[in-house]
Enzyme design. Sequence first.
Site, PDB file in Angstrom:
ATOM      1  N   GLU A   6     -10.430   7.047   4.618  1.00 29.83           N
ATOM      2  CA  GLU A   6      -9.408   6.409   5.462  1.00 29.83           C
ATOM      3  C   GLU A   6      -9.445   6.934   6.907  1.00 29.83           C
ATOM      4  O   GLU A   6     -10.511   7.234   7.449  1.00 29.83           O
ATOM      5  CB  GLU A   6      -8.031   6.559   4.805  1.00 29.83           C
ATOM      6  CG  GLU A   6      -8.011   5.901   3.412  1.00 29.83           C
ATOM      7  CD  GLU A   6      -6.639   5.788   2.788  1.00 29.83           C
ATOM      8  OE1 GLU A   6      -5.668   5.469   3.498  1.00 29.83           O
ATOM      9  OE2 GLU A   6      -6.532   6.003   1.564  1.00 29.83           O
TER      10      GLU A   6
ATOM     11  N   ASP B 184       0.848  -1.179   0.000  1.00 31.42           N
ATOM     12  CA  ASP B 184       0.000   0.000   0.000  1.00 31.42           C
ATOM     13  C   ASP B 184       0.897   1.246   0.000  1.00 31.42           C
ATOM     14  O   ASP B 184       2.110   1.185   0.184  1.00 31.42           O
ATOM     15  CB  ASP B 184      -0.968  -0.017   1.187  1.00 31.42           C
ATOM     16  CG  ASP B 184      -2.198   0.861   0.947  1.00 31.42           C
ATOM     17  OD1 ASP B 184      -2.167   1.703   0.031  1.00 31.42           O
ATOM     18  OD2 ASP B 184      -3.182   0.715   1.684  1.00 31.42           O
TER      19      ASP B 184
HETATM   20  C1  BGC Z   1      -5.144   3.103   0.402  1.00 32.82           C
HETATM   21  C2  BGC Z   1      -5.390   2.071  -0.649  1.00 32.82           C
HETATM   22  C3  BGC Z   1      -5.264   2.672  -2.017  1.00 32.82           C
HETATM   23  C4  BGC Z   1      -3.940   3.373  -2.173  1.00 32.82           C
HETATM   24  C5  BGC Z   1      -3.753   4.049  -3.508  1.00 32.82           C
HETATM   25  C6  BGC Z   1      -3.889   3.886   0.147  1.00 32.82           C
HETATM   26  O1  BGC Z   1      -3.794   4.944   1.039  1.00 32.82           O
HETATM   27  O2  BGC Z   1      -5.059   2.474   1.672  1.00 32.82           O
HETATM   28  O3  BGC Z   1      -6.659   1.497  -0.459  1.00 32.82           O
HETATM   29  O4  BGC Z   1      -5.410   1.671  -2.979  1.00 32.82           O
HETATM   30  O5  BGC Z   1      -3.820   4.343  -1.167  1.00 32.82           O
HETATM   31  O6  BGC Z   1      -4.511   5.184  -3.608  1.00 32.82           O
HETATM   32  C1  BGC Z   2      -3.541   9.939  -1.901  1.00 33.49           C
HETATM   33  C2  BGC Z   2      -4.290   8.651  -1.761  1.00 33.49           C
HETATM   34  C3  BGC Z   2      -3.641   7.833  -0.726  1.00 33.49           C
HETATM   35  C4  BGC Z   2      -3.453   8.618   0.569  1.00 33.49           C
HETATM   36  C5  BGC Z   2      -2.659   7.830   1.564  1.00 33.49           C
HETATM   37  C6  BGC Z   2      -3.436  10.631  -0.559  1.00 33.49           C
HETATM   38  O1  BGC Z   2      -2.712  11.803  -0.685  1.00 33.49           O
HETATM   39  O2  BGC Z   2      -4.210  10.762  -2.793  1.00 33.49           O
HETATM   40  O3  BGC Z   2      -4.334   7.947  -2.961  1.00 33.49           O
HETATM   41  O4  BGC Z   2      -4.435   6.731  -0.509  1.00 33.49           O
HETATM   42  O5  BGC Z   2      -2.791   9.821   0.342  1.00 33.49           O
HETATM   43  O6  BGC Z   2      -2.704   8.414   2.828  1.00 33.49           O
END
Ligand code: BGC
Ligand code: BGC
Length: 592
Positions: free
Chosen positions: A484, A291
């Site tokens: 998230e 990830d």
């Molecule tokens: C998320 C994932 C996601 C990745 C790419 C991460 O922060 O946990 O679910 O696929 O970012 O955007």
């Molecule tokens: C990105 C996401 C990613 C996340 C992780 C964001 O800045 O756009 O894709 O999942 O950071 O914390």
Amino acid sequence: MQATRPAVSRPTEADIDALLRQMTLDEKIGQMTQAEKNSIPPEDVATYFLGSVLSGGGGNPDPNTPAAWAAMVRAYQDAALKTRLRIPLIYGVDAVHGHNNVYGAVIFPHNIGLGATRDRDLVQRIANATSRELMATHVHFNFAPAVTVPQDIRWGRTYEGYSEDTDLVTALGTAYVQGTQDDDPRVLASVKHYIADGGTSWGTSKTYEWLTGNWQAPDGKYNIDQGDAEMDEATLRELFLPPYRACIEAGAQNIMVSFSSWLGLKMHAHSYLINDVLKGELGFQGFVISDWMAINQIDKDYPTSVITAVNAGLDMIMVPYDYKLFISTLKKAVEAGAVSLARIDDAVRRILRVKAWVGLFEQPFGRDDLLTSVGSAEHRQLAREAVRKSAVLLKNEGVLPLAKTLPLIVAGRGADDIGMQCGGWTISWLGAHGATTIGTSILDGLRQSVPDPALITYDQQGKFAAGVKAPVGIVVVGESPYAEGMGDSNDLHLAAEDKAVIEQTRQHCDKLIVLLISGRPLIINDELAQADAFVALWLPGTEGGGVADVLLGAAPFTGKLSYTWPRRMDQLPLKTLKQDPDGPLFPFGFGL
Ligand code: BGC
Ligand code: BGC
């Protein structure tokens, strides 16, 4: 311009072995590297032999149009095809409820709503429609489905999970994998997040002081996301492993590892769960991806993080920023013998095998003819069907279905807000209020479904003129968009503003309907008592017309809760709720 290439046929195992024998260490490590498009110019894909590029949440081109997306991804693929061995790139995005970064794409309900439908066939069709919109922009890799089984609705990713119930997640997750990968050339599904991402305990998220730079470090808001799953192995296996086993049987070729830990050890360092259980016991032949910058959380010392992750069985690393540092670090580790060449070959063989299976060697691009499918009427119809089927009727005392000729008053910040009804992972990572993309708001859906739109009086705050008294009032309230750990919350009551608009509107109608837009059950005792009818809409997406369909009786309510609905915050998490003598407000499976 598209590079002209000689006709290529799908590589066999022998072809892949031959290709591997020709590859230098730099070319191999490049295949294992995934960078985010905002960090890498296309020419570096050729210089560093990158195997993959992604758009993170909101990683959009400017202008954010389907055609600009297609051109952006094409430029990266063109660069990859200029390399010595012409190994195609695979471009990844999070199309977790439609091709959701693209302005004008159809946004389907988030998974929590699909869980309420219990409809495998519907989920499969949604996944397939999403793949078509992805193919239109040359994207062959979708970081979905999440087969998370959330055990605590305080988690900001609850809505990404179909259900708190393992069997339901397994049923719908496998349908999503099949629908995604149905066509040829394929879109690759990424099943995530391995494992027990939904099983972490409140208060166990850690902030690592060494995570700097672009990383949005878990700030004060992260409390359970990326935390620690504190449970024995039997529980971990029983609750969280079945969807992975079933998705692999259904053809899954990619699995994303979870940011979280199990009993204090980060999943990205968990050789036992990745090498032994996933690749050994479950026989997973595809490739495992990390990830977003997650390997950096393993250790303060970056080389230690890289070595640990690759040896734990990670095949491709979502770096996503400093790919040059990742590449040089892994190269040094191989030269020093800290990572074996056999491990590198295994990782690269897995990646190439999957690229071959996807069909990228023969057809590295998607299909321009599908551009018109992005946001098409057909896909909107499908999303509208999903909205109808996902709505859960929690209370109805002689109000629904509504007569089409009834005067209505409508209020609430969710009534006319596309961004709010879509939630997080819509155009941007966190999502936003307002007209962020093309769609039909709930209010517009109602207006379009009654014979005379003038019958509907709307005021967002419910401040109707004195003396206004309608037979029915509708108030749409709920959660503002989040994603998230930014959505971790220990207070799931409605906002004061939402409570106020319900009070206001109540005074102007005989019967009150409350519609709730939310990524999880909220604490709604007071509002439920004030309402004559109450509907949980979850995060329905762009097709608000589906709400009118069920309110006006064009379709029956069929949605059933895929999560247990608590009465009070102190009943959480689910384990506690199940033992609470007062019981839940609504049991799992409830729906009128
Ligand atoms: C998320 C994932 C996601 C990745 C790419 C991460 O922060 O946990 O679910 O696929 O970012 O955007
Ligand atoms: C990105 C996401 C990613 C996340 C992780 C964001 O800045 O756009 O894709 O999942 O950071 O914390």
